[in-house]
Scaffold this motif. Structure first.
Motif, mmCIF file in Angstrom:
data_model
loop_
_atom_site.group_PDB
_atom_site.id
_atom_site.type_symbol
_atom_site.label_atom_id
_atom_site.label_comp_id
_atom_site.label_asym_id
_atom_site.label_seq_id
_atom_site.Cartn_x
_atom_site.Cartn_y
_atom_site.Cartn_z
ATOM 1 N N GLU A 1 0.820 -1.210 0.000
ATOM 2 C CA GLU A 1 0.000 0.000 0.000
ATOM 3 C C GLU A 1 0.853 1.260 0.000
ATOM 4 N N ASP B 1 -0.154 2.602 -6.259
ATOM 5 C CA ASP B 1 -1.339 3.450 -6.217
ATOM 6 C C ASP B 1 -2.580 2.568 -6.023
ATOM 7 N N GLU B 2 -3.734 3.228 -5.814
ATOM 8 C CA GLU B 2 -4.943 2.475 -5.453
ATOM 9 C C GLU B 2 -5.318 1.432 -6.490
ATOM 10 N N GLU B 3 -5.229 1.866 -7.741
ATOM 11 C CA GLU B 3 -5.580 0.975 -8.855
ATOM 12 C C GLU B 3 -4.715 -0.298 -8.837
ATOM 13 N N GLN B 4 -3.407 -0.097 -8.650
ATOM 14 C CA GLN B 4 -2.505 -1.250 -8.635
ATOM 15 C C GLN B 4 -2.796 -2.154 -7.426
ATOM 16 N N GLU C 1 10.647 5.217 -10.501
ATOM 17 C CA GLU C 1 9.331 4.970 -11.085
ATOM 18 C C GLU C 1 9.351 3.710 -11.966
ATOM 19 N N ARG D 1 6.944 0.503 -11.299
ATOM 20 C CA ARG D 1 5.981 -0.001 -12.289
ATOM 21 C C ARG D 1 6.278 -1.433 -12.728
#
Ligand code: UDP
Length: 482
Positions: A18, A22-25, A454, A458
């Protein structure tokens, strides 16, 4: 006699992510874990390799399996047994898949007989535990020979190869010819990059999964400036004063607080660098393929050209003096030392050879973490690299990384976007000039470092790795006949 050993796996909650996703991931991770748990109800995912500690594969298994277990998926880790002759042959195969002859010994009928006998003993024992519908992940050449018995159980068998070579040569061909009879029986393979998939491993059966790092481990966890300073000063890598309240602290994998107690052995002339000195750092095993001598020679060119900002070089690796099972490491370190002694005083005084204590793996990891975080530039000037974990580690720490455009590093760094690739790792003048430019342009260094972080967030986190496994299992279920 037991031929297999089960490795104890911890429990790590996916919720830890968390703080970095991000929230979506996060939503996708939770949903995939839940779907996988339902799909695999009462089934077991077996991982099989040849060592519980040491090396990137063991490190990655420990962390990935801890997340899957805590997500309610019955994941087990078994380590095979073999005699020294078996491991000599599999080491020979390992080198050959990297394109090199290793000890140059034959890979003929006699070796195949020894390999198959060890594989059979381990496979029979494992097959007695495996049920139809289970998933068996066999890792690396040591376990490929177990295919026949395991496929016979009705489980999904997958072979994952963590090594590879960008182009083929006689060595690579010989290793594949040795392994092919076993691999032909297996329905799915995992490789680290496309270029490592041999022609006969039908591409439709192969999935690419790149290695990930555990960003919460002692190697990669967040360290505040005080802890970094305390660790580097305490170990003797840099010079400085630390206050009473500045403790060389880190957290172990299970969350318990700990501190760095041991010191590093540093070969240097004169003083340690200060905390303000910009450091160019390479952390690696002492291996000629990591080209430590080339790094020193390249750095020497920087010094000749009036090094900007008075940068200094730290070459760091594990302490080899007490390690009897790594004669190659000792010999490489001696060669580095001999080269260092030949260098002019002005150059030598700016190059520090640090061997880090390895008795406590987590302590060693915390020192590597502090050093990578403190570096002005992290270098990985390898001549060959399957996939450079040190590169991902440094990128996660938002460091500008300068690394060779070889093997997996080409998938990790996008040149000029999130790091700098050295087209020809043997071009030392180009290497020195890249270092100089970066040292003179801290804004660009910062931009590359931010983009590097980043890129890892990702693409190279454990959670993404688990999603890829979930998709693979779904696909195998779709093809299953049971
Ligand atoms: N490493 C370490 N301590 C050392 C030197 C290296 O923990 O003194 C770690 C490094 O941080 C990385 C791993 O060893 O996690 C090396 O992996 P990489 O893929 O870079 O190279 P390999 O050694 O597998 O060829």
């Amino acid at each position: 006699m037991n031929s297999l050993t089960e490795v104890r796996v911890g429990l790590l909650s996916l919720e830890r992510f968390e703080s970095v996703l991000d929230e979506e991931q996060m939503r996708e991770a939770r949903a995939t874990a839940e779907a996988l748990r339902e799909r695999l109800a009462r089934r077991v995912v077996w991982n099989v390799n040849s060592t519980a500690v040491g090396g990137g594969v063991a490190e990655m298994l420990q962390s990935l399996l801890s997340y899957t277990r805590s997500a309610g998926i019955d994941t087990r880790w078994m380590v095979i047994e073999g005699n020294p002759e078996f491991f000599r042959i599999t080491k020979r195969l390992h080198h050959a898949l990297h394109g090199s002859p290793g000890d140059g010994s034959p890979l003929g009928a006699a070796e195949r007989k020894i390999y198959e006998e060890t594989a059979r003993v381990n496979a029979v024992e494992l097959a007695s535990l495996v049920r139809p519908g289970d998933v068996v992940l066999l890792h690396d050449p040591q376990t490929a020979g177990m295919a026949a018995q395991l496929v016979g159980t009705g489980a999904h068998v997958v072979w994952r190869c963590h090594i590879g070579h960008d182009s083929t040569n006689a060595q690579v061909e010989e290793a594949w010819a040795f392994l092919r009879p076993y691999l032909d029986l297996i329905p799915a393979y995992i490789f680290t990059r496309d270029a490592y998939v041999p022609d006969f491993c039908d591409h439709g059966k192969s999935t690419i999964i790149r290695p990930s790092i555990d960003v919460f481990s002692p190697k990669n966890q967040e360290l505040d400036d005080e802890a970094i300073r305390a660790i580097l000063v305490h170990t003797g890598i840099v010079e400085g004063s630390v206050g009473e309240d500045q403790v060389p602290s880190f957290r172990r994998d299970d969350g318990t607080p700990s501190r760095v107690e041991r010191r590093a052995d540093v070969v240097r002339l004169g003083r340690a660098p200060s905390m303000e000195t910009p450091l160019v750092v390479q952390v690696s095993r002492w291996d000629p393929l990591k080209d430590p001598v080339g790094v020193m020679r390249g750095f020497a060119k920087l010094v000749d050209g009036a090094s900007p900002a008075q940068a200094e070089l730290v070459l760091a690796g594990p302490n080899v003096s007490g390690v009897t099972d790594d004669p190659e490491g000792g010999a490489t370190f001696d060669a580095v030392l001999a080269e260092w002694r030949e260098m002019p005083h002005a150059v030598r005084s700016r190059i520090h050879l640090a061997t880090l204590p390895i008795r406590d793996v987590a302590e060693n990891a915390a020192i590597v973490n502090a050093l990578q975080r403190h570096a002005a530039i992290v270098v990985q000037k390898s001549l060959h690299e399957g996939f450079g974990l040190t590169v991902t580690e440094a990128m996660w720490k938002s460091r500008p990384v300068v690394a060779s455009a070889v093997g997996g590093i080409q998938d990790q760094i996008e040149d000029g976007v999130n790091g700098v690739l050295l087209e020809d790792p043997e071009d030392l003048a180009a290497f020195a000039s890249v270092l100089r430019d970066l040292l003179l342009d801290p804004d660009r260094a910062r931009r590359l470092g931010d983009a590097a972080h980043e890129q890892v967030r990702r693409n190279f986190l454990g959670v993404g790795h688990l999603l890829q496994y979930a998709h693979l299992i779904e696909r195998l279920d779709g093809q299953a006949r049971w």
